[in-house]
Design a protein around this motif. Structure first.
Motif, PDB file in Angstrom:
ATOM      1  N   PHE A 271      47.898  26.975  23.404  1.00 20.30           N
ATOM      2  CA  PHE A 271      49.017  27.352  22.537  1.00 20.30           C
ATOM      3  C   PHE A 271      49.736  26.112  22.029  1.00 20.30           C
ATOM      4  CE2 PHE A 271      53.491  28.881  22.169  1.00 20.30           C
ATOM      5  CZ  PHE A 271      53.278  29.678  21.065  1.00 20.30           C
ATOM      6  N   VAL A 272      49.987  25.181  22.945  1.00 21.67           N
ATOM      7  CA  VAL A 272      50.713  23.967  22.592  1.00 21.67           C
ATOM      8  C   VAL A 272      49.896  23.100  21.637  1.00 21.67           C
ATOM      9  CG1 VAL A 272      51.603  21.812  23.534  1.00 21.67           C
ATOM     10  CG2 VAL A 272      52.116  23.950  24.666  1.00 21.67           C
ATOM     11  N   VAL A 273      48.593  23.098  21.865  1.00 20.44           N
ATOM     12  CA  VAL A 273      47.723  22.306  20.977  1.00 20.44           C
ATOM     13  C   VAL A 273      47.872  22.788  19.546  1.00 20.44           C
ATOM     14  CG1 VAL A 273      45.349  21.761  20.387  1.00 20.44           C
ATOM     15  CG2 VAL A 273      46.030  21.829  22.763  1.00 20.44           C
ATOM     16  N   LEU A 274      47.964  24.107  19.404  1.00 18.39           N
ATOM     17  CA  LEU A 274      48.051  24.668  18.057  1.00 18.39           C
ATOM     18  C   LEU A 274      49.412  24.365  17.422  1.00 18.39           C
ATOM     19  CD1 LEU A 274      46.267  28.070  18.595  1.00 18.39           C
ATOM     20  CD2 LEU A 274      45.377  25.984  17.568  1.00 18.39           C
ATOM     21  N   LEU A 275      50.447  24.276  18.262  1.00 17.50           N
ATOM     22  CA  LEU A 275      51.787  23.977  17.737  1.00 17.50           C
ATOM     23  C   LEU A 275      51.936  22.507  17.367  1.00 17.50           C
ATOM     24  CD1 LEU A 275      54.174  25.952  20.108  1.00 17.50           C
ATOM     25  CD2 LEU A 275      53.437  26.531  17.809  1.00 17.50           C
ATOM     26  N   ARG A 276      51.243  21.690  18.150  1.00 15.94           N
ATOM     27  CA  ARG A 276      51.422  20.246  18.022  1.00 15.94           C
ATOM     28  C   ARG A 276      50.842  19.740  16.702  1.00 15.94           C
ATOM     29  NH1 ARG A 276      48.905  17.816  23.012  1.00 15.94           N
ATOM     30  NH2 ARG A 276      50.639  18.693  24.160  1.00 15.94           N
TER      31      ARG A 276
ATOM     32  N   LEU B 118      38.857  29.756  17.148  1.00 21.03           N
ATOM     33  CA  LEU B 118      39.706  28.702  16.614  1.00 21.03           C
ATOM     34  C   LEU B 118      38.895  27.628  15.905  1.00 21.03           C
ATOM     35  CD1 LEU B 118      42.195  28.526  19.582  1.00 21.03           C
ATOM     36  CD2 LEU B 118      42.767  29.098  17.234  1.00 21.03           C
ATOM     37  N   LEU B 119      37.689  27.393  16.387  1.00 18.77           N
ATOM     38  CA  LEU B 119      36.855  26.360  15.775  1.00 18.77           C
ATOM     39  C   LEU B 119      35.998  26.924  14.644  1.00 18.77           C
ATOM     40  CD1 LEU B 119      37.557  24.602  18.333  1.00 18.77           C
ATOM     41  CD2 LEU B 119      35.221  23.778  18.200  1.00 18.77           C
ATOM     42  N   ARG B 120      35.966  28.260  14.545  1.00 20.57           N
ATOM     43  CA  ARG B 120      35.061  28.957  13.615  1.00 20.57           C
ATOM     44  C   ARG B 120      33.641  28.450  13.802  1.00 20.57           C
ATOM     45  NH1 ARG B 120      39.198  27.446  10.617  1.00 20.57           N
ATOM     46  NH2 ARG B 120      40.843  28.982  10.315  1.00 20.57           N
ATOM     47  N   ARG B 121      33.238  28.369  15.050  1.00 20.81           N
ATOM     48  CA  ARG B 121      31.923  27.845  15.375  1.00 20.81           C
ATOM     49  C   ARG B 121      31.658  28.270  16.813  1.00 20.81           C
ATOM     50  NH1 ARG B 121      28.876  22.718  15.680  1.00 20.81           N
ATOM     51  NH2 ARG B 121      29.318  22.138  13.555  1.00 20.81           N
ATOM     52  N   LYS B 122      30.421  28.677  17.080  1.00 28.57           N
ATOM     53  CA  LYS B 122      30.123  29.269  18.389  1.00 28.57           C
ATOM     54  C   LYS B 122      30.212  28.236  19.507  1.00 28.57           C
ATOM     55  CE  LYS B 122      28.224  32.868  20.725  1.00 28.57           C
ATOM     56  NZ  LYS B 122      29.417  33.309  21.413  1.00 28.57           N
TER      57      LYS B 122
ATOM     58  N   ASP C 156      40.751  23.958  26.033  1.00 25.83           N
ATOM     59  CA  ASP C 156      41.848  23.370  25.256  1.00 25.83           C
ATOM     60  C   ASP C 156      41.448  22.002  24.712  1.00 25.83           C
ATOM     61  OD1 ASP C 156      41.714  22.383  27.810  1.00 25.83           O
ATOM     62  OD2 ASP C 156      43.859  22.045  28.008  1.00 25.83           O
ATOM     63  N   TYR C 157      40.645  21.304  25.503  1.00 24.27           N
ATOM     64  CA  TYR C 157      40.171  19.980  25.105  1.00 24.27           C
ATOM     65  C   TYR C 157      39.295  20.087  23.854  1.00 24.27           C
ATOM     66  CZ  TYR C 157      36.783  16.115  25.403  1.00 24.27           C
ATOM     67  OH  TYR C 157      35.940  15.076  25.129  1.00 24.27           O
ATOM     68  N   ILE C 158      38.441  21.117  23.845  1.00 26.37           N
ATOM     69  CA  ILE C 158      37.555  21.303  22.682  1.00 26.37           C
ATOM     70  C   ILE C 158      38.387  21.580  21.428  1.00 26.37           C
ATOM     71  CG2 ILE C 158      35.754  22.776  21.713  1.00 26.37           C
ATOM     72  CD1 ILE C 158      34.730  23.185  24.574  1.00 26.37           C
ATOM     73  N   ILE C 159      39.426  22.405  21.609  1.00 28.82           N
ATOM     74  CA  ILE C 159      40.293  22.708  20.463  1.00 28.82           C
ATOM     75  C   ILE C 159      41.045  21.453  20.012  1.00 28.82           C
ATOM     76  CG2 ILE C 159      42.268  24.087  19.714  1.00 28.82           C
ATOM     77  CD1 ILE C 159      41.315  26.195  21.761  1.00 28.82           C
ATOM     78  N   MET C 160      41.502  20.664  20.982  1.00 32.34           N
ATOM     79  CA  MET C 160      42.184  19.411  20.649  1.00 32.34           C
ATOM     80  C   MET C 160      41.292  18.501  19.828  1.00 32.34           C
ATOM     81  SD  MET C 160      44.258  18.098  23.930  1.00 32.34           S
ATOM     82  CE  MET C 160      45.367  19.238  24.708  1.00 32.34           C
ATOM     83  N   LEU C 161      40.051  18.377  20.278  1.00 32.71           N
ATOM     84  CA  LEU C 161      39.102  17.535  19.545  1.00 32.71           C
ATOM     85  C   LEU C 161      39.003  18.015  18.105  1.00 32.71           C
ATOM     86  CD1 LEU C 161      36.163  17.282  22.123  1.00 32.71           C
ATOM     87  CD2 LEU C 161      37.687  15.447  21.428  1.00 32.71           C
ATOM     88  N   HIS C 162      38.888  19.320  17.975  1.00 34.71           N
ATOM     89  CA  HIS C 162      38.745  19.912  16.656  1.00 34.71           C
ATOM     90  C   HIS C 162      39.958  19.594  15.789  1.00 34.71           C
ATOM     91  CE1 HIS C 162      37.648  22.810  13.586  1.00 34.71           C
ATOM     92  NE2 HIS C 162      38.826  23.386  13.722  1.00 34.71           N
ATOM     93  N   ARG C 163      41.153  19.766  16.398  1.00 32.76           N
ATOM     94  CA  ARG C 163      42.389  19.518  15.659  1.00 32.76           C
ATOM     95  C   ARG C 163      42.546  18.047  15.310  1.00 32.76           C
ATOM     96  NH1 ARG C 163      46.054  23.453  13.987  1.00 32.76           N
ATOM     97  NH2 ARG C 163      47.779  22.190  14.746  1.00 32.76           N
ATOM     98  N   ALA C 164      41.973  17.178  16.139  1.00 37.94           N
ATOM     99  CA  ALA C 164      42.084  15.741  15.872  1.00 37.94           C
ATOM    100  C   ALA C 164      41.036  15.298  14.861  1.00 37.94           C
ATOM    101  CB  ALA C 164      41.933  14.965  17.182  1.00 37.94           C
ATOM    102  N   GLY C 165      40.261  16.243  14.365  1.00 36.12           N
ATOM    103  CA  GLY C 165      39.275  15.921  13.333  1.00 36.12           C
ATOM    104  C   GLY C 165      37.952  15.411  13.881  1.00 36.12           C
ATOM    105  N   LEU C 166      37.714  15.653  15.180  1.00 31.98           N
ATOM    106  CA  LEU C 166      36.450  15.238  15.782  1.00 31.98           C
ATOM    107  C   LEU C 166      35.489  16.420  15.793  1.00 31.98           C
ATOM    108  CD1 LEU C 166      38.180  13.328  18.667  1.00 31.98           C
ATOM    109  CD2 LEU C 166      36.718  12.239  16.974  1.00 31.98           C
TER     110      LEU C 166
ATOM    111  N   ASP D  49      25.370  13.760  14.446  1.00 31.38           N
ATOM    112  CA  ASP D  49      25.605  15.185  14.216  1.00 31.38           C
ATOM    113  C   ASP D  49      27.041  15.566  14.558  1.00 31.38           C
ATOM    114  OD1 ASP D  49      23.000  15.333  13.609  1.00 31.38           O
ATOM    115  OD2 ASP D  49      22.361  16.372  15.436  1.00 31.38           O
ATOM    116  N   ALA D  50      27.562  14.913  15.585  1.00 29.95           N
ATOM    117  CA  ALA D  50      28.896  15.276  16.062  1.00 29.95           C
ATOM    118  C   ALA D  50      29.500  14.098  16.794  1.00 29.95           C
ATOM    119  CB  ALA D  50      28.809  16.484  16.993  1.00 29.95           C
ATOM    120  N   ASP D  51      30.827  14.166  17.013  1.00 27.08           N
ATOM    121  CA  ASP D  51      31.490  13.122  17.792  1.00 27.08           C
ATOM    122  C   ASP D  51      31.382  13.419  19.285  1.00 27.08           C
ATOM    123  OD1 ASP D  51      32.634  11.549  15.579  1.00 27.08           O
ATOM    124  OD2 ASP D  51      33.713  13.411  15.156  1.00 27.08           O
ATOM    125  N   VAL D  52      31.399  14.719  19.602  1.00 25.52           N
ATOM    126  CA  VAL D  52      31.249  15.122  20.994  1.00 25.52           C
ATOM    127  C   VAL D  52      30.121  16.140  21.071  1.00 25.52           C
ATOM    128  CG1 VAL D  52      32.337  16.214  22.987  1.00 25.52           C
ATOM    129  CG2 VAL D  52      33.702  14.787  21.458  1.00 25.52           C
TER     130      VAL D  52
END
Lengths: 222, 252
Positions: free
Chosen positions: B227-232, B144-148, B180-190, B109-112
């Motif tokens: 903030f940095v996660v979004l810039l990176r 940011l994740l568009r998910r609860k 921030d970790y959750i957002i990072m995961l999301h940005r990394a495609g997880l 269902d998910a990676d994490v």
């Protein structure tokens, strides 16, 4: 472009931008005018100075009253005297301010003090590198700073630099110094961050390897 | 080949709770290896955990929750575990919920899969300030994740191999791995998913990572990190297949 270039570019940029911002001593129209009036004939000049001398303790409204009582010739002289007085006063004020601002030159005692300090800084840094307490990659900025200060003082270039960057107050040079130190500190923060991360990775790796080694030896014994 | 599971527990001065927790976890998930990362405790945490049957990795000095946790993930990655579960060693997380978390991640269902205490199970109630903080960062992460995301600070998670690789990499935020970790995961495609779990309140008198001046720093760190996660631009990419070289290269 690395972060390092920033350290060189920023102060250099400031060096070139500040003279443009610094305004020169304003040209006073009144002074010109009075000067023109006074380069009339000798008697007139003398009279103006006399009046000027006599009105030195007179208030401006009183002078205005005197002007009203005089004939055309005397009125002109008094007017010139008044202008001269106002101008003289203003010049004096300006001079005292400007003296404090522009006529600052490194005094002889200061010169020797700065010379000793900068030479000391240079020696300390070289010694730190020699004793391997300071890595070369961190030392070069300090060495350049030390040599720069030394050269600036020795060649009396400091006054020239102060003029070039429009520093009328010695504090402006201090500001440049603080700026430089701030940049160096930022650089150190960067370096420390990198070291922290490396230390973290190393100790994690160490813990993992230690675990493996103890596991292996336990397996051999068991 | 059977699927291997590593249960990662960072521990700092937990000699009183670590024993029972390791036993309870071993009973709840017998097929899993329990890895206790001892963050340079001054008490007998390492010995107690070892005696209880856990694999113990001892850090040379105290490095904090995130770095200790990451050590566990590096271990799990190095030893090619298929799944990892991270949980606290203070008794706050119930070993009975591990199965639920694992099932969700094993289903693909998910990676994490994050265990949330605010999805009906249990009656956990945090202090007011913490609740406000959780709500704030939860809302930010949800947007940011568009998910609860109901529980961004939950340290009770199950991960698959892709997520383990991410956590073992230098992208992992070791200071406070929360929202921030959750957002990072999301940005990394997880893919991130929450499932309800029961949690007990953390034992009183224990110095948590959210005490003293830490909350202020936490808010600062979290905002900046987000903030940095979004810039990176994320160099980390979720991969379906990994080449052996990439497996070698992690943790450096």
């Amino acid at each position: 472009m690395s972060r390092f270039h920033l350290f060189l570019i920023l102060p250099a940029a400031l060096l070139f931008v500040t003279p443009a911002l610094a305004d020169d001593r304003p040209q006073d129209e009144t002074a010109k005018h009075v000067h023109a009036c006074l380069t009339g004939d000798n008697g007139e000049k003398q009279e103006a100075f006399d009046k000027l001398y006599r009105t030195r303790n007179t208030s401006v409204p009183q002078i205005l009253k005197l002007i009203a009582e005089e004939n055309d010739q005397g009125r002109r002289v008094l007017l010139v005297a008044l202008l001269e007085r106002i101008n003289h006063q203003r010049n004096q004020e300006q001079d005292t301010i400007l003296y404090r601002l522009t006529d600052y030159k490194l005094k002889e005692s200061h010169f020797w003090m700065v010379l000793v300090l900068s030479a000391g800084l240079f020696v300390v840094i070289v010694d730190l590198v020699r004793r391997k307490l300071l890595r070369i990659e961190y030392s070069w900025l300090w060495v350049i700073a030390g040599v720069a200060i030394l050269l600036l003082v020795l060649t009396r270039l400091l006054d020239v630099v102060a003029g070039v960057i429009g520093a009328r107050v010695p504090q402006a040079l201090f500001f440049m110094g603080v700026l430089f130190l701030t940049l160096i500190n930022v650089h150190y923060s960067v370096a420390i961050s990198r070291l922290t991360n490396q230390a973290k990775n190393l100790s994690q790796e160490l813990a993992l390897l230690k675990h493996e080694v103890t596991d292996e030896s336990a397996a051999k014994e068991g | 080949m059977s699927e291997t599971v590593a249960i990662i527990m960072p521990a700092f001065n937990e000699e009183s709770t670590i024993g029972p927790i390791v036993h309870a976890t071993a009973k709840a998930v017998p097929q899993a290896d329990i890895i206790v990362v001892d963050d340079a405790s001054s008490d007998k945490t390492a010995d107690v955990a070892q005696a209880a049957g856990a694999k113990v990795i001892s850090l040379p000095f105290n490095m904090g929750y995130g770095a200790a946790l990451q050590t566990g993930f590096k271990y799990a990655y190095k030893h090619a575990y298929n799944y990892a579960v991270q949980m606290d060693s203070d008794g706050q997380h119930d070993p009975a919920s591990i199965a639920d978390l694992l099932r969700a991640v094993q289903n693909g269902d998910a990676d994490v899969v994050i265990g949330s205490r605010f999805m009906g199970l249990g009656n956990y109630r945090a202090p007011l300030l913490r609740r406000i903080g959780m709500k704030f960062f939860g809302t930010l992460a949800s947007l940011l994740l568009r998910r609860k995301i109901t529980d961004p600070t939950s340290g009770f998670q199950a991960l698959n191999r892709h997520a383990i690789r991410f956590n073992a990499s230098d992208y992992y935020p070791v200071d406070f791995p929360d929202a921030d970790y959750i957002i990072m995961l999301h940005r990394a495609g997880l893919k991130v998913k929450e499932v309800p779990v029961a949690m007990h309140p953390s034992p009183p008198g224990k110095k948590s990572m959210h005490s003293g001046w830490r909350p202020l720093y936490y808010v600062f760190d979290m905002l900046l990190s987000m903030f940095v996660v979004l810039l990176r631009k994320h160099a980390f990419k979720r991969e379906t297949e990994q080449t052996p070289e990439e497996q070698e290269g992690v943790g450096q």
